[in-house]
Motif scaffolding. Structure first.
Motif, mmCIF file in Angstrom:
data_model
loop_
_atom_site.group_PDB
_atom_site.id
_atom_site.type_symbol
_atom_site.label_atom_id
_atom_site.label_comp_id
_atom_site.label_asym_id
_atom_site.label_seq_id
_atom_site.Cartn_x
_atom_site.Cartn_y
_atom_site.Cartn_z
ATOM 1 N N ARG A 1 20.255 -5.419 23.002
ATOM 2 C CA ARG A 1 19.934 -6.269 24.323
ATOM 3 C C ARG A 1 20.587 -5.549 25.411
ATOM 4 O O ARG A 1 19.653 -5.754 26.362
ATOM 5 N N LYS A 2 21.453 -4.722 25.488
ATOM 6 C CA LYS A 2 21.807 -4.132 26.698
ATOM 7 C C LYS A 2 20.644 -3.237 27.343
ATOM 8 O O LYS A 2 20.683 -3.188 28.542
ATOM 9 N N GLU A 3 19.975 -2.514 26.178
ATOM 10 C CA GLU A 3 19.027 -1.450 26.523
ATOM 11 C C GLU A 3 17.967 -1.995 27.160
ATOM 12 O O GLU A 3 17.073 -1.575 28.189
ATOM 13 N N ILE A 4 17.558 -3.208 26.453
ATOM 14 C CA ILE A 4 16.352 -3.877 27.079
ATOM 15 C C ILE A 4 16.919 -4.532 28.664
ATOM 16 O O ILE A 4 15.865 -4.186 29.529
ATOM 17 N N LEU A 5 17.910 -5.056 28.879
ATOM 18 C CA LEU A 5 18.192 -5.546 30.097
ATOM 19 C C LEU A 5 18.307 -4.244 31.042
ATOM 20 O O LEU A 5 17.955 -4.318 32.270
ATOM 21 N N ALA B 1 23.487 0.508 29.809
ATOM 22 C CA ALA B 1 23.650 0.069 28.529
ATOM 23 C C ALA B 1 24.785 0.275 27.898
ATOM 24 O O ALA B 1 24.878 -0.003 26.633
ATOM 25 N N ALA B 2 25.826 0.567 28.404
ATOM 26 C CA ALA B 2 27.237 1.254 27.941
ATOM 27 C C ALA B 2 27.764 0.087 27.118
ATOM 28 O O ALA B 2 27.780 -0.926 27.486
ATOM 29 N N VAL B 3 28.175 0.318 25.882
ATOM 30 C CA VAL B 3 28.809 -0.648 24.978
ATOM 31 C C VAL B 3 30.248 -0.155 24.685
ATOM 32 O O VAL B 3 30.443 0.987 24.696
ATOM 33 N N ARG B 4 31.060 -1.302 24.990
ATOM 34 C CA ARG B 4 32.749 -0.620 24.999
ATOM 35 C C ARG B 4 32.936 -0.017 23.455
ATOM 36 O O ARG B 4 32.804 -0.826 22.699
ATOM 37 N N HIS B 5 33.749 0.873 23.354
ATOM 38 C CA HIS B 5 34.214 1.265 22.426
ATOM 39 C C HIS B 5 35.417 0.404 21.802
ATOM 40 O O HIS B 5 36.175 -0.123 22.539
ATOM 41 N N PRO B 6 35.231 0.280 20.290
ATOM 42 C CA PRO B 6 34.668 0.795 19.178
ATOM 43 C C PRO B 6 33.010 0.578 19.199
ATOM 44 O O PRO B 6 32.678 0.800 17.992
ATOM 45 N N GLY B 7 32.745 -0.392 20.029
ATOM 46 C CA GLY B 7 31.099 -0.799 19.769
ATOM 47 C C GLY B 7 30.194 0.361 19.813
ATOM 48 O O GLY B 7 30.508 1.437 20.606
ATOM 49 N N ALA B 8 29.198 0.317 18.945
ATOM 50 C CA ALA B 8 28.265 1.333 19.014
ATOM 51 C C ALA B 8 27.008 1.271 19.947
ATOM 52 O O ALA B 8 26.642 0.117 20.348
#
Length: 309
Positions: A254-258, A267-274
């Motif tokens: 979803r972040k990459e689409i946005l 589209a960064a996701v906070r660690h430990p999220g992949a």
């Protein structure tokens, strides 16, 4: 009194590549939502990676959302916390910053107890003057609430103004709740719109989810409400492959689409999220082109024209 009927996108928390909060992207995202006329927004939900944020970051995000909304766009703030007292304090902070409503979900305990969950909602509602969205999402909370328990919580707490229906199968539960509740309470569809059509057929009042094309959800709901059920089903069916792809675990897709829509700088996701899985970017490109051939997704999509073409 705030109405919980329509489309209320769950917003991600934008991060820069170094995982710091990106306020500029958040403002851009909020402005886009206001521009397409959504009925409200939610910050600090599961998509907002609220469990990976510090208290000062939470405060900053709520402050920014309320500032951009400017009193014209209702802001729902997720305040769920394993501790009842902490949830109450987060709710007070949101209220002081100008939030319009709170979203609250229970947390799993070593010894499951629906009675304790009812106490949790009772204390939170008693401590706040803001309307509360009861989030029923076992996939993230580990808490399975029966229809009778939710009905009792609603009956005992006038502050419960909406139910976010995310316990699968969601459509039968919406139906069962409609029959069990002592007063009418709107129920909104979550789960990335995965069961949206089925939920509308059983009484959903709209959407409270983070699908990256909220204008699709607006068009779907508008077609359904107008009585054009064939168009509603066509819209949902057309976008269903993208909805399913987006529903992979985590928030990376979803972040990459946005990001591709120009709303997030990263589209960064906070660690430990992949982040996005290897190979998924290419699949996403193909899927977007198949779903919306030649469409500039940085602009609001004309959904009815697309599906009728």
């Amino acid at each position: 009194m705030m109405s919980f009927s329509g489309v209320f996108p769950i917003l991600p928390t934008p991060f820069r590549d170094d995982e710091s909060v990106d306020e500029d992207s958040l403002r851009r995202l909020l402005a886009f939502m206001a521009g397409i006329g959504v009925d409200g927004v939610t910050v600090l939900g599961v998509l907002g990676e609220a469990n990976r944020l510090g208290d000062r970051e939470r405060e900053s995000i709520v402050r920014t959302a309320v500032d951009v909304a400017g009193g014209h766009l209702p802001v729902i703030v997720g305040v769920s916390h394993p501790g009842t007292r902490a949830t109450i304090e987060l709710g007070r902070m949101a209220a002081e910053l100008g939030a319009d409503a709170l979203m609250v979900a229970p947390s799993a305990e070593p010894v499951p107890s629906e009675a304790r969950v009812a106490e949790y909602f009772g204390r939170v509602c008693a401590a706040s003057s803001l309307p509360v969205v009861l989030q029923d999402h076992p996939a993230s909370t580990g808490v399975h609430l029966g229809v009778a328990t939710i009905a009792r919580i609603v009956a005992d707490n006038p502050g419960i103004a909406c139910i976010k229906a995310e316990a699968v199968p969601s459509a039968p539960k919406i139906d069962a709740l409609s029959a069990a509740l002592s007063r009418p309470v709107p129920m909104l569809t979550g789960l990335g719109a995965l069961y949206g059509q089925f939920d509308l057929e059983r009484g959903s009042s709209g959407y409270n989810t983070g699908f990256a094309f909220p204008e699709v959800l607006q068009a779907h709901l508008a077609a359904w409400r107008s009585g054009d059920r064939a168009l509603a089903r066509r819209i949902w069916g057309h976008f269903l492959p993208l909805i399913v792809f987006e529903q992979q675990p985590g928030v990376a897709v979803r972040k990459e689409i946005l990001r591709r829509r120009g709303l997030l700088a990263s589209a960064a996701v906070r660690h430990p999220g992949a982040g996005l899985a290897p190979g998924s970017a290419a699949q996403l490109s193909t899927l977007l082109e198949d779903t919306m051939p030649g469409v500039d997704i940085t602009r609001p999509v004309d959904v009815p024209a697309l599906v009728r073409a």
